[in-house]
Enzyme design. Structure first.
Site, short mmCIF file in Angstrom:
data_model
loop_
_atom_site.label_atom_id
_atom_site.label_comp_id
_atom_site.label_asym_id
_atom_site.label_seq_id
_atom_site.Cartn_x
_atom_site.Cartn_y
_atom_site.Cartn_z
N ASP A 1 0.66 -1.15 0.01
CA ASP A 1 -0.10 -0.05 0.05
C ASP A 1 1.08 1.17 -0.15
O ASP A 1 2.07 1.14 0.10
CB ASP A 1 -0.86 0.09 1.32
CG ASP A 1 -1.99 -1.09 1.25
OD1 ASP A 1 -2.45 -1.57 0.13
OD2 ASP A 1 -2.46 -1.39 2.15
N TYR B 98 7.14 -10.23 6.55
CA TYR B 98 6.81 -8.96 6.57
C TYR B 98 7.36 -8.51 8.08
O TYR B 98 7.47 -9.40 8.89
CB TYR B 98 5.45 -8.54 6.86
CG TYR B 98 4.92 -8.33 5.43
CD1 TYR B 98 4.92 -7.37 4.73
CD2 TYR B 98 4.26 -9.82 4.73
CE1 TYR B 98 4.12 -7.24 3.41
CE2 TYR B 98 3.61 -9.44 3.45
CZ TYR B 98 3.54 -8.34 2.99
OH TYR B 98 2.94 -8.14 1.67
#
Length: 243
Positions: A52, A108
């Site tokens: 994003d 992540y």
């Protein structure tokens, strides 16, 4: 037609995201522009893992097909690209290889700093609240016991399933930096930030572990906390079976 993978790294602060978007600056748009300038060809890239706006990546991938021979022109392409986007390498793969569907896991990290530091403000989340690290760890371990993560998926995502397998999930304290590390076979849109935000409520003792479990089981994204900002999130690695 020969297929090539591009391995990239980028700081996402100045971008609307990884994937090309109309009237917005993206990582894909910058790389497609650089390829056109250097190779004098239009290439439409396919991305591996979408990030994003404002999210960073230590490693991500694109692939593209070309009927001309492509060498590793990363040195020349990096001279064209902005300073916050780097091509690490370009390499030939099997023609049926797919940088999204062939990846078997992704890793992540989310970084939090709890004392004011001007050198971390665009790469971590300033969160000066008292946290119970043991409760954070308990919440992180609990995530590994579940498969349906609809609770942590933002609305209006076009996915066939919200089932994911979390392979690792833990918090680590490294000096003044508190880091959440997670890996899984796939992640939903907003999933890591939703998990982090909701776990922080556990760490602040605003949400109990039993309530956290019920939030996961509810499959209701309105019960999760997605409020943590993007700058703390890094896509660390995309793992493929062949390299």
């Amino acid at each position: 037609m020969p297929r090539y993978f591009i391995e990239v790294s980028y700081k996402g602060t100045n971008y609307s995201g990884f994937q090309i978007q109309q009237n917005a600056n993206s990582i894909q748009a910058e790389i497609e522009k650089a390829l056109k300038i250097y190779y004098k060809e239009d290439y439409k890239l396919t991305g591996s893992s979408r990030t994003d706006a404002g999210v960073h990546a230590m490693q991500n991938f694109f692939h593209f097909d070309s009927d001309i021979e492509i060498g590793d022109g990363s040195y020349h392409l990096n001279a064209i690209l902005p300073a916050d986007v780097v091509i690490k390498r370009i390499f030939l793969v099997e023609s049926q290889s797919h940088c999204r569907f062939d990846a078997f896991s992704r890793e992540y990290t989310y970084h939090i700093y709890r004392q004011k530091d001007p050198f971390l403000q665009d790469r971590a989340y300033f969160y000066p609240h008292k946290l119970d690290i043991a409760l954070l760890q308990q919440a992180a371990r609990e995530l590994m016991q579940h498969q349906d993560f609809a609770t942590f998926s933002k609305r209006n995502t076009q996915v066939k399933t919200t089932l994911c397998t979390i392979l690792t999930s833990e918090w680590k304290q490294e000096g003044a930096l508190l880091t959440y590390q997670v890996s899984g076979n796939r992640f939903l849109r907003g999933m890591v930030r939703g998990m982090v935000g909701t776990m922080l409520q556990v760490g602040k003792k605003k949400t109990s572990i039993s309530q956290f479990i019920n939030i996961i089981k509810s499959k209701d994204c309105t019960k999760a906390d997605f409020a943590v900002p993007p700058q703390g999130l890094f896509l660390q690695k995309v793992n493929f079976p062949s390299f």
